[in-house]
Design a protein around this motif. Sequence first.
Motif, short mmCIF file in Angstrom:
data_model
loop_
_atom_site.label_atom_id
_atom_site.label_comp_id
_atom_site.label_asym_id
_atom_site.label_seq_id
_atom_site.Cartn_x
_atom_site.Cartn_y
_atom_site.Cartn_z
N THR A 1 -6.44 -1.45 -1.67
CA THR A 1 -7.18 -1.74 -2.90
C THR A 1 -6.31 -2.32 -3.99
O THR A 1 -6.81 -3.04 -4.85
CB THR A 1 -7.86 -0.46 -3.43
OG1 THR A 1 -6.87 0.54 -3.61
CG2 THR A 1 -8.91 0.04 -2.45
N SER A 2 -5.01 -2.06 -3.98
CA SER A 2 -4.12 -2.58 -5.02
C SER A 2 -3.83 -4.06 -4.77
O SER A 2 -3.88 -4.54 -3.63
CB SER A 2 -2.81 -1.80 -5.05
OG SER A 2 -3.06 -0.44 -5.30
N ASP A 3 -3.49 -4.78 -5.84
CA ASP A 3 -3.15 -6.19 -5.73
C ASP A 3 -1.73 -6.34 -5.22
O ASP A 3 -0.78 -5.76 -5.79
CB ASP A 3 -3.30 -6.86 -7.10
CG ASP A 3 -3.12 -8.36 -7.02
OD1 ASP A 3 -3.50 -8.94 -5.98
OD2 ASP A 3 -2.58 -8.93 -7.97
N LYS A 4 -1.53 -7.09 -4.14
CA LYS A 4 -0.23 -7.37 -3.52
C LYS A 4 0.48 -6.12 -3.01
O LYS A 4 1.70 -6.13 -2.81
CB LYS A 4 0.69 -8.12 -4.49
CG LYS A 4 0.14 -9.47 -4.90
CD LYS A 4 1.12 -10.19 -5.77
CE LYS A 4 0.56 -11.53 -6.18
NZ LYS A 4 1.50 -12.29 -6.99
N THR A 5 -0.24 -5.04 -2.79
CA THR A 5 0.36 -3.80 -2.29
C THR A 5 -0.57 -3.17 -1.27
O THR A 5 -1.78 -3.14 -1.46
CB THR A 5 0.60 -2.81 -3.44
OG1 THR A 5 1.42 -3.42 -4.42
CG2 THR A 5 1.28 -1.55 -2.94
N ASP B 1 0.01 -12.03 -0.18
CA ASP B 1 -1.21 -12.83 -0.01
C ASP B 1 -2.47 -11.99 0.09
O ASP B 1 -3.55 -12.55 0.30
CB ASP B 1 -1.09 -13.71 1.24
CG ASP B 1 0.13 -14.63 1.17
OD1 ASP B 1 0.49 -15.02 0.05
OD2 ASP B 1 0.71 -14.92 2.23
N ASN B 2 -2.35 -10.67 0.00
CA ASN B 2 -3.50 -9.76 0.16
C ASN B 2 -4.25 -10.04 1.46
O ASN B 2 -5.47 -10.08 1.49
CB ASN B 2 -4.44 -9.86 -1.04
CG ASN B 2 -3.84 -9.31 -2.29
OD1 ASN B 2 -3.09 -8.34 -2.25
ND2 ASN B 2 -4.13 -9.94 -3.41
N LYS C 1 -6.03 -5.70 5.76
CA LYS C 1 -7.18 -4.84 5.49
C LYS C 1 -6.89 -3.45 6.06
O LYS C 1 -5.95 -3.26 6.81
CB LYS C 1 -8.44 -5.40 6.16
CG LYS C 1 -8.72 -6.85 5.82
CD LYS C 1 -9.21 -6.97 4.41
CE LYS C 1 -9.59 -8.40 4.09
NZ LYS C 1 -8.64 -9.08 3.25
N HIS D 1 4.85 -4.44 0.25
CA HIS D 1 4.48 -5.64 -0.48
C HIS D 1 3.65 -6.55 0.42
O HIS D 1 4.05 -6.86 1.54
CB HIS D 1 5.73 -6.36 -0.97
CG HIS D 1 5.47 -7.50 -1.88
ND1 HIS D 1 4.81 -7.35 -3.07
CD2 HIS D 1 5.79 -8.81 -1.78
CE1 HIS D 1 4.73 -8.53 -3.67
NE2 HIS D 1 5.32 -9.43 -2.90
N ASP D 2 2.50 -6.98 -0.08
CA ASP D 2 1.60 -7.89 0.63
C ASP D 2 1.25 -9.03 -0.33
O ASP D 2 0.24 -8.96 -1.03
CB ASP D 2 0.35 -7.12 1.08
CG ASP D 2 -0.65 -8.00 1.80
OD1 ASP D 2 -0.26 -9.07 2.28
OD2 ASP D 2 -1.82 -7.60 1.87
#
Length: 168
Positions: A75-79, A109-110, A113, A106-107
């Motif tokens: 749910t977090s942005d880039k994480t 590009d999101n 899932k 760290h992600d």
Amino acid sequence: MSLTSSLLHPLHSLKLSTAGAGAGATSSTFLHGTTPLSLLAKPASASVPALRSPVISLPPIRAMRSLQGRVVCATSDKTVAVEVTRLAPHPKYKRRVRKKKKYQAHDPDNRFKVGDFVQLEKSRPISKTKTFIAVPVAPRNARAASKSGGDGEGELGLPLESQGQQQA
């Protein structure tokens, strides 16, 4: 002055007998509190380690740490939160039990899932809790499905009996 000279006078007359000689052997005298260099020399066994080169202790080489786990929160942005499961012996019963730990990864590009399998690669600290980067890995069950061909064929690549009847 006479007191110190009277104390030093007995020291000048001290005699040191050699180790291998008997009671009637010759002895060498102390001259002004010094001993001959032959008596001060170290044994040969003690001088051997001094000839060795000094041991230089280097820090241990640590391999790049990488873990595999499953994404449990995205749910977090880039994480992403990744749960890594490992087997460890129980301290009392010595039976192997599953231990789970969650890491923040760290992600950028999101793209991950919940339920995706990822590999965590160690990197520089990105934030207070993020020191890993998530890299995609094929899920464990997908490998078996890709080997079978995916067209409903068996393990040997031959069509199943139920499929042969449908085609005929």
